[in-house]
Design a protein around this motif. Sequence first.
Motif, PDB file in Angstrom:
ATOM      1  N   SER A  91       0.764  -1.257  -0.065  1.00 50.96           N
ATOM      2  CA  SER A  91      -0.172  -0.057   0.051  1.00 50.96           C
ATOM      3  C   SER A  91       1.034   1.198  -0.031  1.00 50.96           C
ATOM      4  O   SER A  91       2.243   1.043   0.599  1.00 50.96           O
ATOM      5  CB  SER A  91      -0.873   0.014   1.270  1.00 50.96           C
ATOM      6  OG  SER A  91      -0.372  -0.168   2.453  1.00 50.96           O
ATOM      7  N   CYS A  92       0.304   2.410  -0.341  1.00 51.50           N
ATOM      8  CA  CYS A  92       1.181   3.632  -0.408  1.00 51.50           C
ATOM      9  C   CYS A  92       1.556   4.302   0.919  1.00 51.50           C
ATOM     10  O   CYS A  92       2.301   4.802   0.955  1.00 51.50           O
ATOM     11  CB  CYS A  92       0.356   4.463  -1.446  1.00 51.50           C
ATOM     12  SG  CYS A  92      -1.009   5.370  -0.658  1.00 51.50           S
ATOM     13  N   GLY A  93       0.588   4.081   1.820  1.00 46.17           N
ATOM     14  CA  GLY A  93       0.964   4.663   3.139  1.00 46.17           C
ATOM     15  C   GLY A  93       0.585   6.247   3.168  1.00 46.17           C
ATOM     16  O   GLY A  93       0.550   6.593   4.154  1.00 46.17           O
ATOM     17  N   ALA A  94       0.031   6.630   2.231  1.00 48.15           N
ATOM     18  CA  ALA A  94      -0.230   8.090   2.216  1.00 48.15           C
ATOM     19  C   ALA A  94      -1.643   8.574   1.786  1.00 48.15           C
ATOM     20  O   ALA A  94      -2.071   9.540   2.130  1.00 48.15           O
ATOM     21  CB  ALA A  94       0.797   8.794   1.222  1.00 48.15           C
ATOM     22  N   CYS A  95      -2.343   7.635   1.137  1.00 49.23           N
ATOM     23  CA  CYS A  95      -3.812   8.339   0.790  1.00 49.23           C
ATOM     24  C   CYS A  95      -4.849   8.132   2.054  1.00 49.23           C
ATOM     25  O   CYS A  95      -4.334   7.593   3.089  1.00 49.23           O
ATOM     26  CB  CYS A  95      -4.380   7.202  -0.273  1.00 49.23           C
ATOM     27  SG  CYS A  95      -4.729   5.474   0.181  1.00 49.23           S
ATOM     28  N   CYS A  98      -5.287   4.850   3.614  1.00 49.81           N
ATOM     29  CA  CYS A  98      -4.097   4.160   4.315  1.00 49.81           C
ATOM     30  C   CYS A  98      -4.007   5.071   5.539  1.00 49.81           C
ATOM     31  O   CYS A  98      -3.690   4.375   6.609  1.00 49.81           O
ATOM     32  CB  CYS A  98      -2.778   4.497   3.551  1.00 49.81           C
ATOM     33  SG  CYS A  98      -2.459   3.207   2.174  1.00 49.81           S
ATOM     34  N   ARG A  99      -4.217   6.378   5.742  1.00 55.02           N
ATOM     35  CA  ARG A  99      -4.230   7.059   6.883  1.00 55.02           C
ATOM     36  C   ARG A  99      -5.253   6.679   7.902  1.00 55.02           C
ATOM     37  O   ARG A  99      -5.194   6.881   9.245  1.00 55.02           O
ATOM     38  CB  ARG A  99      -4.191   8.798   6.583  1.00 55.02           C
ATOM     39  CG  ARG A  99      -3.111   9.087   5.485  1.00 55.02           C
ATOM     40  CD  ARG A  99      -3.144  10.607   5.577  1.00 55.02           C
ATOM     41  NE  ARG A  99      -4.371  11.081   5.332  1.00 55.02           N
ATOM     42  CZ  ARG A  99      -4.879  11.487   4.199  1.00 55.02           C
ATOM     43  NH1 ARG A  99      -3.747  11.336   3.000  1.00 55.02           N
ATOM     44  NH2 ARG A  99      -5.772  11.883   4.013  1.00 55.02           N
ATOM     45  N   ALA A 100      -6.320   6.050   7.247  1.00 57.50           N
ATOM     46  CA  ALA A 100      -7.217   5.662   8.238  1.00 57.50           C
ATOM     47  C   ALA A 100      -7.280   4.446   8.784  1.00 57.50           C
ATOM     48  O   ALA A 100      -8.089   3.785   9.319  1.00 57.50           O
ATOM     49  CB  ALA A 100      -8.730   5.861   7.514  1.00 57.50           C
ATOM     50  N   GLY A 101      -6.029   3.813   8.171  1.00 60.37           N
ATOM     51  CA  GLY A 101      -5.715   2.290   8.674  1.00 60.37           C
ATOM     52  C   GLY A 101      -6.402   1.091   7.897  1.00 60.37           C
ATOM     53  O   GLY A 101      -6.157   0.200   8.281  1.00 60.37           O
ATOM     54  N   ARG A 102      -6.925   1.710   6.746  1.00 61.48           N
ATOM     55  CA  ARG A 102      -7.616   0.692   6.036  1.00 61.48           C
ATOM     56  C   ARG A 102      -6.868   0.261   4.756  1.00 61.48           C
ATOM     57  O   ARG A 102      -7.365   0.685   3.621  1.00 61.48           O
ATOM     58  CB  ARG A 102      -8.969   1.215   5.708  1.00 61.48           C
ATOM     59  CG  ARG A 102     -10.011   1.263   6.683  1.00 61.48           C
ATOM     60  CD  ARG A 102     -11.408   1.555   6.504  1.00 61.48           C
ATOM     61  NE  ARG A 102     -12.396   0.398   6.112  1.00 61.48           N
ATOM     62  CZ  ARG A 102     -13.465   0.263   5.989  1.00 61.48           C
ATOM     63  NH1 ARG A 102     -14.340   1.392   5.904  1.00 61.48           N
ATOM     64  NH2 ARG A 102     -13.908  -0.605   5.486  1.00 61.48           N
TER      65      ARG A 102
END
Length: 341
Positions: A91-95, A98-102
């Motif tokens: 995963s990108c870790g930035a969208c 990803c920021r929401a932990g999903r």
Amino acid sequence: MRAYRIHAQGDLRLDHVAEPELAPTEVRLALAYGGICGSDLHYVAEGRAGNSVLLDPMILGHELSGRVIEVGAAVNDLAIGTAVAVNPALSCGACRMCRAGRTNLCFSMRYMGSAAYRPHTQGGFAERPVVARSQCVVLPEGADLARAALAEPYSIAAHAVNRAAVAGTRVLVTGGGTIGALTAIAALRAGAASVTVADIEAGARQRVAALADVEVLDAGDADAMAAIAADPAFDVAIEAAGAAPALNTAMACVEPGSRIVQVGFLPTSGVDLNRLITREIELLGSYRFVDEFDTAVAAVLADDRLAAAITGIHRFDDSAAAFASAADKARHLKVMIGASD
């Protein structure tokens, strides 16, 4: 090196491909085992898996274990020869997902052996696949590397069980294939009061009953299924067959107000959703996994019964035979490709 590369629908080849260059944070592996997934079979049979359509040649495979044979310049914590299981998700870790932990819903997800994006993300059915260091889960000394390759499908099963919130419930799993069988095991471990697996194949029912302490139902027995539908016996259903009749069965057999989690990709027709309305059933999707992979590795290594889930291992050279076996659901649960030597 050689790799299993799909060129078009029905055109799977054992190709010679160039060795990828190793980036500083990457690792080169010697493939130990690769499990053939339903999505791999779909790419071969249909040229697509769900909404992911093959547009260019692509190496298949995302259920992997192997041994480290080379590390990038920035990798200083993996010794040559270390055995690892491979998490195929990057995963990108930035969208915002990803920021929401999903992270499984990442807008820029790269998943090994997937045609979801172009260029496609190459898979791991290669003699010496290259992966990111972050994708490698170190295995204990003496670990069963074939069982370690079950970690990816077990992660999918565990995520579905987490979505379903099964503790204390009576669970119906429709579909006794790899994901269904592993879902049944994961549901029991998560505290389900009981688990029943329904499948139309006698062989599938026998295999899942040997793997876990579950009841089994013949989904093709119209009278038996009608009797359950007349007096619903389940609080939660997890649909792992990816078949319209299986989802219809799940909707008929759960109590009103219950929850169904859909894991298998469904065809575009044949589903009767009216029961969702008249019985206020919740239908949830479950896609891949979030942070279940590391615990899935430990789970599959800890359960010796899971060795029986692997019903066929083919040498790397035997690509046609391996995929033919994997497609034979009457005889096989999980078929794997083993290293050439």
